[in-house]
Design a protein around this motif. Structure first.
Motif: not given
Length: 173
Positions: A1-21
């Motif tokens: 598995m690559t660590d490159t963020l794409r597609g829904e993984d990237a969207a999920l990380v964006a949501v988490q980085s915007t809201l989770a904190g």
């Protein structure tokens, strides 16, 4: 598995980085997760409504039944689809889950069905008030992809429409 963020993984990380904190977001998302587990919170609300408004018992119980059926539908679809939950190392998983299966979100499915049917029981715009926070909580918690949540909302709406038709117009105020 690559660590490159794409597609829904990237969207999920964006949501988490915007809201989770943000203050209260993770505890609130976890509370919604526990409330919606196996549709139990929605079933409890419908039972309470049936007790408080015995003349409208049928429509209140239909809301609980709809939430429960929606949850069951999501579980069946999960077992057919067999899509695993997000697992990219950049995605924080912030709550335990009963299975590794992701598609569709049973929380989004049962919440949508419950919100539509409880909206009929109360005359309130509950889908607009209840579905977005529950759907977003699944992303913040890192346990679903956006397509899991959107599909859950669609399945929940179909279940609510079917149950609502079975209850008939007495569910409308």
């Amino acid at each position: 598995m690559t660590d490159t963020l794409r597609g829904e993984d990237a969207a999920l990380v964006a949501v988490q980085s915007t809201l989770a904190g943000r203050p209260g977001v993770l505890p609130g998302a976890r509370a919604l997760s526990h409330f919606g587990e196996h549709s139990a919170g929605w079933v409890a609300v419908s039972l309470l409504g049936a007790l408080v408004q015995p003349r409208r018992r049928r429509v209140w119980l239909a809301a609980g039944w709809g939430a429960f059926v929606a949850h069951g539908a999501a579980v069946v679809i999960k077992r057919i689809a067999k899509r695993e939950r997000p697992h990219h190392p950049s995605i924080a998983v912030n709550v335990a889950t009963p299975s590794r299966l992701s598609f569709p979100s049973a929380h989004a499915t049962s919440t949508t069905a419950a919100a539509i049917l409880l909206g009929r029981a109360t005359g309130l715009p509950l889908p607009w008030l209840l579905v977005p926070p529950m759907a977003l909580s699944r992303l913040v918690l890192g346990v679903h992809y956006p397509s899991d949540v959107l599909t859950g909302v669609a399945v929940g709406a179909v279940v609510a429409r079917t149950v609502g038709a079975a209850v008939g117009p007495e569910g409308d105020r």
